[in-house]
Design an enzyme around this catalytic site. Structure first.
Site, mmCIF file in Angstrom:
data_model
loop_
_atom_site.group_PDB
_atom_site.id
_atom_site.type_symbol
_atom_site.label_atom_id
_atom_site.label_comp_id
_atom_site.label_asym_id
_atom_site.label_seq_id
_atom_site.Cartn_x
_atom_site.Cartn_y
_atom_site.Cartn_z
ATOM 1 N N SER A 1 0.857 -1.148 0.034
ATOM 2 C CA SER A 1 -0.014 -0.057 0.067
ATOM 3 C C SER A 1 0.799 1.304 0.027
ATOM 4 O O SER A 1 1.573 1.442 -0.949
ATOM 5 C CB SER A 1 -1.056 -0.078 0.881
ATOM 6 O OG SER A 1 -1.965 0.927 1.051
ATOM 7 N N MET A 2 0.935 2.373 0.963
ATOM 8 C CA MET A 2 1.633 3.402 1.022
ATOM 9 C C MET A 2 3.068 2.810 1.003
ATOM 10 O O MET A 2 3.918 3.509 0.130
ATOM 11 C CB MET A 2 1.512 3.953 2.382
ATOM 12 C CG MET A 2 2.291 5.143 2.529
ATOM 13 S SD MET A 2 1.999 6.186 4.075
ATOM 14 C CE MET A 2 3.267 5.053 5.252
#
Length: 262
Positions: free
Chosen positions: A103-104
């Site tokens: 994700s991030m």
């Protein structure tokens, strides 16, 4: 003999705040740097470390503002966060490097790859998990209120969801969650920006954060090959299908060992 990058200094005591090694690697042949998701911590990658050690030096990054760094101010600017991690990594002993970011963490891995390639020390591969391509934009604004942040955590069923019933724990987690969402949602990348290493994209077939087309768009950001792996599951398929994901990583490092032995 351990070597350090030309012109780089040796690790400093403060680097231990960022770098977590959960298992000892004896004479490792490669390094995997693991980059957590928004609100995540280094311990998320403990199973990866257990699966790959001792042949691989598994280094999991601990961002400020969580777990044993909870008294530190979280960083809400992705560029600043990437710069801090880059400075730590460039002081590590030199080994063939691979990134794994969820994700991030996938965006952070991409930006770290760009910086390290500029130094001539880029990774051999980037594993981008649970994240749409860098130039693929969505208007989200999750970080604007506590309620919005908690609703997002519930929707994604992330690791922090286990804390939702504990008001005190959630109050402690909110600053890091808000900073991370602020940082990643303000991130922008132009379509023509590329790295020179191959990218393996790991994605869930029911991930509300990434469509299949958005995952395929990572191919626009590498001058090398794109390998797309689709798993059953939502945003946190990486935990739900951990054995399958781990096999992909094991195969990668097996291939790297064979390649360097030739």
């Amino acid at each position: 003999m351990t070597t350090f990058w030309s012109g780089m200094s040796r690790p400093s005591p403060g680097d231990e705040l960022w770098c977590r090694r959960f298992h000892t690697a004896n004479n490792p042949t490669a390094r995997l740097v693991c980059l957590p998701h928004a609100g995540g911590s280094a311990s998320f990658y403990l199973p990866v470390s257990a699966a790959l050690s001792p042949d691989v030096d598994v280094l999991s990054i601990q961002y400020p503002g969580r777990q044993d760094r909870r008294m530190e101010q979280p960083i809400d600017d992705l560029t600043v966060l990437v710069d801090r991690i880059y400075e730590v990594l460039r002081r590590q002993p030199e080994l063939p490097l691979t990134f794994l970011g969820h994700s991030m963490g996938a965006v952070i891995g991409f930006e770290l790859t760009r910086r390290l390639e500029a130094d001539g020390h880029g990774p051999v591969r980037l594993f981008a998990s649970g994240r749409r391509a860098p130039s693929t934009y969505r208007q989200e604004n999750t970080f604007r209120s506590d309620d919005a942040i908690l609703a997002e955590v519930r929707r994604l069923s992330g690791t922090a969801s286990a804390l939702l019933g504990d008001e005190e724990m959630m109050r402690a987690a909110l600053p890091a969650l808000r900073a991370d969402y602020t940082a990643v949602e303000a991130y922008r990348c132009a379509p023509g920006v590329t790295v020179d290493c191959p990218i393996t994209v790991l994605t869930g077939d029911n991930d509300p954060k990434t469509t299949l087309d958005e995952a395929k768009a990572w191919g626009e950001h590498t001058t090398e090959s794109l390998d797309l792996r689709v798993f059953a599951g939502g945003h946190f398929f990486i935990s739900e299908r951990s054995k399958d994901v781990m096999q992909v990583l094991v195969e990668h490092f097996r291939g790297e060992r064979a390649r360097t032995a030739d």
